[in-house]
Motif scaffolding. Structure first.
Motif, PDB file in Angstrom:
ATOM      1  N   PRO A  46      12.584 -13.913   4.217  1.00 11.34           N
ATOM      2  CA  PRO A  46      11.689 -14.099   5.255  1.00 11.34           C
ATOM      3  C   PRO A  46      10.929 -13.202   5.577  1.00 11.34           C
ATOM      4  O   PRO A  46      10.543 -11.920   5.370  1.00 11.34           O
ATOM      5  N   HIS A  47       9.557 -13.660   5.997  1.00 14.90           N
ATOM      6  CA  HIS A  47       8.309 -11.930   5.490  1.00 14.90           C
ATOM      7  C   HIS A  47       7.915 -13.496   6.603  1.00 14.90           C
ATOM      8  O   HIS A  47       7.624 -13.988   7.624  1.00 14.90           O
ATOM      9  N   SER A  48       6.731 -11.575   7.495  1.00 15.52           N
ATOM     10  CA  SER A  48       5.935 -12.616   8.668  1.00 15.52           C
ATOM     11  C   SER A  48       4.439 -11.973   8.451  1.00 15.52           C
ATOM     12  O   SER A  48       3.921 -10.930   8.543  1.00 15.52           O
ATOM     13  N   HIS A  69      -0.279  -6.440   7.120  1.00 15.64           N
ATOM     14  CA  HIS A  69       0.840  -6.309   6.434  1.00 15.64           C
ATOM     15  C   HIS A  69       1.656  -7.456   6.990  1.00 15.64           C
ATOM     16  O   HIS A  69       1.554  -8.885   7.448  1.00 15.64           O
ATOM     17  N   CYS A  70       3.098  -7.503   6.843  1.00 13.22           N
ATOM     18  CA  CYS A  70       4.297  -8.017   6.866  1.00 13.22           C
ATOM     19  C   CYS A  70       4.294  -7.687   8.629  1.00 13.22           C
ATOM     20  O   CYS A  70       5.000  -6.664   8.587  1.00 13.22           O
ATOM     21  N   HIS A  71       5.072  -8.561   9.545  1.00 15.21           N
ATOM     22  CA  HIS A  71       5.088  -8.352  10.950  1.00 15.21           C
ATOM     23  C   HIS A  71       7.033  -8.300  11.209  1.00 15.21           C
ATOM     24  O   HIS A  71       7.233  -7.999  12.253  1.00 15.21           O
ATOM     25  N   LEU A  89      10.398  -3.293   9.402  1.00 16.83           N
ATOM     26  CA  LEU A  89      11.329  -2.426   8.645  1.00 16.83           C
ATOM     27  C   LEU A  89      10.117  -3.201   7.576  1.00 16.83           C
ATOM     28  O   LEU A  89      10.104  -1.103   6.709  1.00 16.83           O
ATOM     29  N   HIS A  90       9.800  -4.310   6.944  1.00 18.88           N
ATOM     30  CA  HIS A  90       8.820  -4.494   5.624  1.00 18.88           C
ATOM     31  C   HIS A  90       8.145  -3.031   5.429  1.00 18.88           C
ATOM     32  O   HIS A  90       7.443  -2.494   5.015  1.00 18.88           O
ATOM     33  N   GLU A  91       6.642  -3.542   6.982  1.00 16.73           N
ATOM     34  CA  GLU A  91       6.197  -2.958   6.946  1.00 16.73           C
ATOM     35  C   GLU A  91       6.019  -1.600   7.001  1.00 16.73           C
ATOM     36  O   GLU A  91       5.203  -0.631   6.198  1.00 16.73           O
ATOM     37  N   GLY A 146       5.984  -0.150   3.840  1.00 18.21           N
ATOM     38  CA  GLY A 146       4.660  -0.395   2.249  1.00 18.21           C
ATOM     39  C   GLY A 146       4.578  -1.121   2.121  1.00 18.21           C
ATOM     40  O   GLY A 146       3.747  -1.514   1.706  1.00 18.21           O
ATOM     41  N   MET A 147       4.732  -2.750   2.911  1.00 19.06           N
ATOM     42  CA  MET A 147       4.712  -3.572   3.248  1.00 19.06           C
ATOM     43  C   MET A 147       3.449  -3.902   3.979  1.00 19.06           C
ATOM     44  O   MET A 147       3.683  -4.786   4.760  1.00 19.06           O
ATOM     45  N   MET A 148       2.248  -3.334   3.515  1.00 24.83           N
ATOM     46  CA  MET A 148       0.670  -3.773   4.035  1.00 24.83           C
ATOM     47  C   MET A 148      -0.612  -2.582   2.975  1.00 24.83           C
ATOM     48  O   MET A 148       0.622  -2.425   2.318  1.00 24.83           O
TER      49      MET A 148
HETATM   50 CU    CU Z   1       8.448  -9.021   5.279  1.00 22.63          CU
END
Ligand code: CU
Ligand code: C2O
Length: 490
Positions: free
Chosen positions: A398-400, A456-458, A461-463, A466-468
């Motif tokens: 999942p991503h947010s 970004h992903c909320h 950890l993803h954020e 680098g997921m931003m």
């Molecule tokens: Cu994510």
């Protein structure tokens, strides 16, 4: 259904990580009074309402945990006070950082100039003070605040830095909705944590997706929380303030009347059996109670788009979150109702106005094949433009997805209209894998060629990994100033 989905999930190959978190939530005894964060004091001077927040370290006692836990909070040991302001008010927040490391304070869901946003470009050094000021220019809503230091957001939020920011407007004050803060209008910050043998917060980075899932769930910092209900109806302002865990809340036998999503009220209440909230999402629901009853709000497993929510391998990861004990006599409360807001037309978004379409693919720790860089502007938007953002992810985790500065509307999910609970104003959405989300949004004002906002992903950890990405909002004819002083990639 859930078991099959779990098996499919376990079989799915996840590149670059060791799989899905196996953490399930431990049983709790529900015997502790729910803590209600205090309303932050403020003073009005020269037409500016001023709040003070101090980020600090403290010691907190959690039931069932031996000794004291070192925690972080605003104006206290854990979490922060609730800020509250009305549409049209000019406000200022004096933020002191008494921690021994730099932090920042981001106003999640707020429409405001990028320089006041509190993202990774507005760091507050230890001992320093940051004083953003802006005018509240959006409908009544349940917003929140939390740090946003690049690469460190998960740790800062996990340690306890978070609080609510409630906005009022004329229509919300006139609405037939429970209003009494802490009595029939309850802020509920739901978070999970893990404790090590010494009773300290444990933040594991073991490669499990979607990040750290704790086995202790708390509401406003209270583990095994009990709330005494004294009115027929109660408004719950639910915030998923967790770093990675997604919840699907229900109160068995009690419909949830959804009255507001992230950015404010729905057009009309929507009756739901349950509501799913990914990290960063909020919902306001009104719940009716019977005199004398005791019921618990719980989180249940749901299967969505081929993945299990929460994404753990524990198929029975359903757990109680909060107990309500209704008094034998409850004060009467009318059904939720409100007149349409005078701002509805001026705030309305129309797809026919959209002149720009952007696509965002979330994969690994990247968006559109790039990891976050503080010195790169990924997208340039123009004041006054209405845009469609097409957001997609294809991994079985999942991503947010969260966008700063704006509230968007979900136009379609895989070409279909969103379900009613996703039809209100949103700034964060759970992304089911392999679905195309089309979001409609508009950049109203606050052009600044030198200061970006984030998307970004909320899942923090993803954020952090680098997921931003960064976007600037400028006037047509203006140019982006890439690389202003203070930009660097560390
Ligand atoms: Cu994510
Ligand atoms: Cu709640 Cu960019 O964050």
């Amino acid at each position: 259904v859930a078991a099959a989905a779990v098996a499919a999930l376990a079989a799915a190959t996840l590149s670059g990580c060791s799989g899905i978190s196996t953490t399930t939530v431990a049983e709790q005894e529900f015997v502790n009074d729910l803590t209600i964060p205090p309303l932050a004091a403020s003073s009005v001077d020269d037409g500016v309402r001023t709040f003070h927040l101090t980020a600090q370290e403290g010691r907190t006692t959690f039931p069932g945990v031996d000794g004291e836990t070192v925690t972080w909070g605003f104006d206290g040991g854990f979490l922060g006070p609730t800020l509250r302001a009305a549409r049209g008010e000019r406000i200022r927040v004096v933020v002191d950082n008494e921690l021994t490391e730099p932090t920042s304070v981001h106003w999640h869901g707020m429409h405001l100039p990028a320089a006041m946003d509190g993202g990774p470009h507005q760091m507050i050094e230890p001992g320093a003070t940051w004083t953003p000021t802006w005018t509240i220019d959006q409908p009544a809503a349940t917003l929140w605040y939390h740090p946003h230091p690049h690469g460190e957001t998960e740790k800062h939020v996990y340690n306890g830095l978070a609080g609510m920011f409630l906005l009022d407007d004329d229509a919300s004050m006139a609405a037939q909705l429970p209003h009494e803060y802490g009595v029939d209008d309850l802020p509920l910050i739901v978070q999970d944590r893990a404790f090590d043998r010494d009773g300290q917060f444990e933040l594991r980075h073991d490669g499990a997706e979607p990040g750290m899932l704790g086995d202790v769930v708390m509401v406003n910092g209270t583990v095994g929380a009990v709330e005494e209900v004294t009115t027929e109806r109660v408004r719950l302002r639910l915030l998923n303030g967790s770093t990675a865990r997604t919840y699907t809340f229900e109160i068995p036998g009690h419909p949830l009347a959804l009255v507001a999503t992230d950015g404010g009220r729905m057009d009309a209440p929507v009756a739901l059996d349950r509501i799913r909230l990914a990290p960063g999402e909020r919902a306001e629901v009104v719940v009716a109670f019977e005199p004398g009853e005791t019921v618990r709000m719980r989180s249940v497993v749901t299967e969505m788009g081929g993945i299990v929510v929460p994404a753990t391998t524990g198929a029975n990861d359903a757990f109680d979150v909060l107990e309500f004990r209704a008094a034998d006599a409850l004060a009467p409360t009318p059904e939720p109702a409100w007149a349409p807001s005078v701002h509805v037309e001026e705030d309305a978004l129309h797809e026919t106005d959209a002149t720009v379409t952007r696509a965002f693919e979330l994969e690994g720790r990247e968006i559109n094949g790039r990891e976050m860089s503080m010195s790169r502007i990924d997208e340039v938007a123009y004041v006054g433009d209405t845009e469609v953002w097409e957001v997609h992810s294809s991994q079985p985790i999942p991503h947010s997805f969260h966008i700063h500065d704006v509230q968007f509307r979900i136009l379609t999910i895989d070409g279909a209209s969103p379900p009613p609970e996703l039809a209100g104003p949103k700034d964060t959405i759970f992304l089911e894998p392999n679905r195309e989300y089309r979001l409609l949004l508009r950049f109203e004002d606050y052009a600044d060629p030198a200061m970006p906002y984030m998307y970004h992903c909320h899942m923090l950890l993803h954020e952090d990994e680098g997921m931003m990405g960064q976007f600037v909002v400028i006037e047509h004819g203006q140019e982006v100033w890439v690389g202003p002083p203070g930009y660097d990639d560390d």
